[in-house]
Design an enzyme around this catalytic site. Sequence first.
Site: not given
Ligand code: 9MJ
Length: 751
Positions: A126, A445
Amino acid sequence: MTEAQKVGTLTETEARDELARLAAEIGRANEAYHRLDAPEITDAEYDALKRRNAAVEARFPALKRPDSPSDLVGAGLAEGFGQVRHAQRMLSLENAFEEEDVSKFVTRLRAYLGHDGPLTFTAEPKIDGLSLSLRYEGGVLVQAATRGDGETGENVTANARTIADIPQSLAGAPDLLEVRGEVYMSHADFAALNARQQETGEKTFANPRNAAAGSLRQLDARITAARPLRFFAHGWGELSGPLAETQFQAVERLVGLGFRTDPRIRLCRTEEEMLAHYREIEEQRATLGYDIDGVVYKVNDLGLQRRLGFRAATPRWAIAHKFPAELAWTRLEGIDIQVGRTGALSPVARLSPVTVGGVVVSNATLHNEDYIAGRNSAGAPIRNGKDIRIGDWVQVYRAGDVIPKVADVELTRRPEGAVPYAFPETCPDCGSPAIREPGDSVRRCTGGLICPAQAVEKLKHFVSRGAFDIEGLGVKQIEMFFVDDLLPIRKPAEIFTLAARDAANLAKIANRDGFGKRSTEKLFASIDERRVIALERLLFALGIRHLGEVAAKDLARHYGSWEALIGAVDAAHPAALAHLAGDEAEVAERAAAAADGRRVEVSKARAAVWEHLAPPPESRAAWEDLLAIEGVGAVLAVSLVTTLAQDGPEREAVDDLIKQLREITAPEQRAMESPIAGLALVFTGTLERMTRAEAKARAEALGARVAGSVSVKTDLVIAGPGAGSKAKAAEALGIRVIDEDEWSRLAGGAG
Ligand code: 9MJ
């Protein structure tokens, strides 16, 4: 004469010359303003050039230049980026932190699909960057947009064109293709950029993600071009034809089209393989050369992905398995109490500055008073019951983008004489009692709008991005006007009377720090513009507890107008009070039953209260109608109705505000041509081709509402084998009952 009238006399040749002249002139003005910091023309002259350019383009669309100033990011000066409505929402991902969460995810998918057979997933790093959507039409890049709130992003086309990893054109792609992925910066490029910035005395960035965001979101695309940005593709949005049958093949297809994708993507056939790949990637994390914050698992079969569909903001077919948060130890110097717009007293830790995962942290949240005292909201010990005191050594952690949190405390280093923290029982801002309602972990509050902290926070929320979003009236200006004695803004309606009061007053805004004549005029104009406001923005802006942007949209779509909504609120009030009294009866019943050691009889206690208060039938109908809205639960409904009720604390302020508005626009109805759009459905009996959850999600995706029981408002009942009383009730009411075959046809051949 307006611009449109003036261009009315231009011939085509003259128009072409005129567009060339305007492009050059606006380009020169941009250069002078942005790069040389030496504007040559006034804002008004600049605006006139842009208006004229737009008018000529509107009359001769075919003559619009490829370098048209109306497309140029950076031509907008203070206007910022244009907005792009995503053809398909850009989603974020649900998070898993423990292996157990991954296991639950897989189990949930299987249950949803009713699928016991093999299930394959892709697993990939990711990337910790910025999501970007690239739209290709006829193989040509026509638009790039950031994620924004998922529905609407910023138009960063000119900036994206400067990124080498992003192809300008594709060969052999579907006619329409939106490629989605992540813009990021490598560690080496980040270090070099920061060194350069430091040398030239410019701003340095806290981490590669901030550097990437700051570089992409430059109004002047030339700055972006000079920054080493990269792009990994990992998915897609709107498409005119399928890319492949599986996620894995689709990613390979993107590679074939010229995109970079992460080489560590793997196919996993079991949960063990998914977790093994996660551990492998975690081990490589430090040597990858770019930031990742977890591993994303996606269902490989795209047919199954389609069936699984989406929740409000996340797909059901994917999850992000995050790496553990980053930690550091530091000293707790003090605890400040912040009062939020709903009155919540939030303790904030003031820390001796410490680096956590590359970012310097000096503030962190301490959640609430129980958390400081070492117990959870149910009274059970956390941290083995250790409380947190000023002077303690505390552990701070950050997970992703979220605010740093205080996690743990080291008792062996506690200074002598440290005393337990006494959480204030009065509001530090207005002195009103701060109380905790039963079951609420937060102390609030009770000052309402007389509490300056609440009032100013409410105003900040009122002008924030998803709300009125008034240009030139941000947090800083709200704070300034809030304490201004001559031209104060202490409630929303006063924003709209500011210009009139300014005109009638000798203490002109334009004489104050930070305000010139032109910026004052601009401010008044942008305030005036917002006298026309979308119903969902208005609702969200009111800052009603539990009413977020998504629920505001749902309410706006359901009622369609302010009058309908406020009418329903007034009608539902007696029923909402009866419900609230039922809540109290329920709490009392639980306590009494526990004390007597007998069975809890909640429904009886509630029914007795309801009968006693006997809300009139029209009130019940309005209340039930409100609760039937997808995404509206009883807690939100009570909050909405009691806050806005005629004798409620806020109604007068809201009515004053409404008087200042010119038009409250109705929301777009979801464009639905499905045969079940707008209908109220009830499912009963067993469904054989899809699970109940899938049927409900599909019905909602097609614009229908799904209720749990049959009433006069039901339009259609879908009865599977074993259907009992509900099908009978439907027949008695003359409601149409269909079987699963017919349902499948209506729902578009699912299953
Ligand atoms: C990233 N940030 O690397 C998705 N992502 O799939 C990968 N983000 C994603 N997939 C669906 N590898 C929504 C976001």
